[in-house]
Design an enzyme around this catalytic site. Structure first.
Site, short mmCIF file in Angstrom:
data_model
loop_
_atom_site.label_atom_id
_atom_site.label_comp_id
_atom_site.label_asym_id
_atom_site.label_seq_id
_atom_site.Cartn_x
_atom_site.Cartn_y
_atom_site.Cartn_z
N MET A 1 2.11 53.65 5.77
CA MET A 1 1.22 52.74 4.99
C MET A 1 0.46 53.75 3.92
SD MET A 1 1.10 49.93 6.57
CE MET A 1 -0.56 49.07 6.45
N GLN A 53 -2.53 61.39 9.49
CA GLN A 53 -1.13 61.45 9.49
C GLN A 53 -0.44 62.50 8.57
OE1 GLN A 53 2.02 58.04 8.69
NE2 GLN A 53 1.45 57.84 10.97
N CYS A 83 9.14 58.23 7.66
CA CYS A 83 9.00 57.56 6.44
C CYS A 83 10.33 57.77 5.60
CB CYS A 83 7.97 58.14 5.71
SG CYS A 83 7.75 57.49 4.11
N HIS A 175 8.88 53.73 15.77
CA HIS A 175 8.97 52.34 14.90
C HIS A 175 10.60 51.88 15.66
CE1 HIS A 175 8.97 50.31 11.03
NE2 HIS A 175 9.81 49.68 11.65
N ASN A 215 5.96 50.50 17.68
CA ASN A 215 5.55 49.94 16.43
C ASN A 215 6.84 49.36 15.50
OD1 ASN A 215 5.56 51.64 13.09
ND2 ASN A 215 4.01 50.04 13.74
N GLY A 216 6.61 48.56 14.69
CA GLY A 216 7.56 47.79 14.00
C GLY A 216 7.67 46.23 14.35
N GLY A 217 7.34 45.62 13.45
CA GLY A 217 7.59 43.99 13.30
C GLY A 217 6.68 43.37 14.16
N GLY A 237 1.07 47.67 11.71
CA GLY A 237 0.37 48.09 10.35
C GLY A 237 0.27 46.97 9.44
N ARG A 238 1.70 46.53 8.78
CA ARG A 238 1.57 45.36 7.78
C ARG A 238 0.69 44.22 8.22
NH1 ARG A 238 3.93 49.83 6.06
NH2 ARG A 238 3.74 49.88 4.04
#
Length: 338
Positions: A1, A53, A83, A175, A215-217, A237-238
């Site tokens: 992020m 982070q 990342c 992730h 994590n993820g989606g 996150g998003r």
């Protein structure tokens, strides 16, 4: 992020989710050691618990950066090796380090020796050079080939986590998607290849002495609850950024509390904005994180348009925000600007 979860974003999300653990955007060791570390690591005490982070590969530099993080008052330092951006890879950090587990372990060992706060790792389920190569195993090959690819993928993930864990780290945020190192933008890397949370679940079940966070989606509350049957936690996150009210509902649902409304979050954020304006922080640095607060509500477009039109005005203040909220709220929240 990166460039998203700065201190102003985190303060807003703390208002929405009082029980969540917040994470900074990824900060490189070079930026911390050779840049304005005080500014980069600044945060409000209301953000606790909050983790910094960082990204890096040199053990000595990671140790120094971790000491800066601890000295700044953070509750955790997290090493990001997930990342996939080209800029990050050019520095020899991020997801490309998943191919060098020994180097990651050495970095973790140096960080743990330097600080007393927890040291954690964020990674992917693996890395691949190109998206086309990944698709070949899952779209064009037969069942046996896909099964073999799945075994190999999990074996590589387990070996990476196992070797890094030997350095003493116990928390892995994974992730559930491979990182594509070439040919995709960071935005595309959040959609391709497909999510494979089953690999993260298997990792959590086969290594129960570790705390595996998925994590993820994660965009639905039902999915979040389902993951918590086997995961030690979830990282969002998003979706949290795009819909802070959804984050508030999820936080409240998991903790048995009452969720905050958009009006409540907005009203509680105003004194913070006023205080930071008094310190010389540009209004846009704070309002850009508020644009999605009323998404889906009648008048939300006018709210966003008003904020966008006024956020660069050097004379704008909290009254400009109240005027924006007037497009979606029958009565604006009462809040002190002192």
């Amino acid at each position: 992020m990166m460039a998203w979860t700065d201190r102003h974003c985190r303060f807003l999300h703390r208002l929405a989710a009082p029980s969540a653990r917040l994470y900074t955007e990824m900060l490189s060791t070079d930026a911390l050691l050779h840049g304005d570390a005080e500014r980069l690591l600044a945060f409000d005490r209301a953000e606790h618990p909050v983790a910094a982070q960082i990204g890096g590969s040199d053990p000595a530099h990671l140790a120094k950066a971790a000491r800066l993080v601890e000295r700044a008052g953070f509750d955790e330092v997290n090493l990001n090796v997930g990342c996939p951006s080209a800029r990050v890879q050019r520095g020899g950090i991020g997801a490309c380090l998943m191919r060098e587990p020994r180097r990651v372990a050495d970095g973790i060992a140096a960080m743990r020796a330097a600080v007393t706060i927890p040291v954690t790792v964020k990674c992917r389920i693996g890395v691949t050079d190109t998206a086309a190569g990944e698709r070949s195993a899952w779209e064009r090959e037969g069942h046996a080939a896909r099964e073999n690819a799945a075994r190999n993928d999990f074996g590589a993930l387990r070996d990476f986590v196992g070797e890094v864990a030997q350095a003493g780290v116990r928390v892995f945020i994974v992730h559930a998607r491979k990182a594509v190192l070439k040919g995709l933008t960071p935005a595309q890397n959040r959609c391709v290849p497909e999510l494979r949370p089953e690999l993260v679940e298997r990792l959590a079940r086969e290594l129960p002495h570790l705390a595996v966070i998925v994590n993820g989606g994660i965009r639905e509350s039902e999915a979040a609850h389902g993951y918590l049957h086997w995961a030690a936690g979830i990282m969002v996150g998003r979706k949290a950024y795009q819909d802070p009210v959804w984050l508030s509902r999820l936080d409240a649902d998991l903790c048995g509390t009452t969720p905050k409304t958009a009006e409540q979050v907005f009203g509680a954020y105003l004194p913070y904005v006023a205080r930071r304006l008094g310190e010389g922080v540009p209004l846009r640095d704070m309002t850009r994180h508020m644009l999605t607060l009323f998404n889906g509500r009648p008048g939300a477009r006018a709210y966003r348009r008003h904020l966008s039109a006024h956020q660069r005005n050097p004379h704008a203040n909290v009254h400009s925000l109240l005027a924006a909220a007037g497009f979606v709220c029958q009565s604006t929240p009462a809040a002190s600007a002192a």
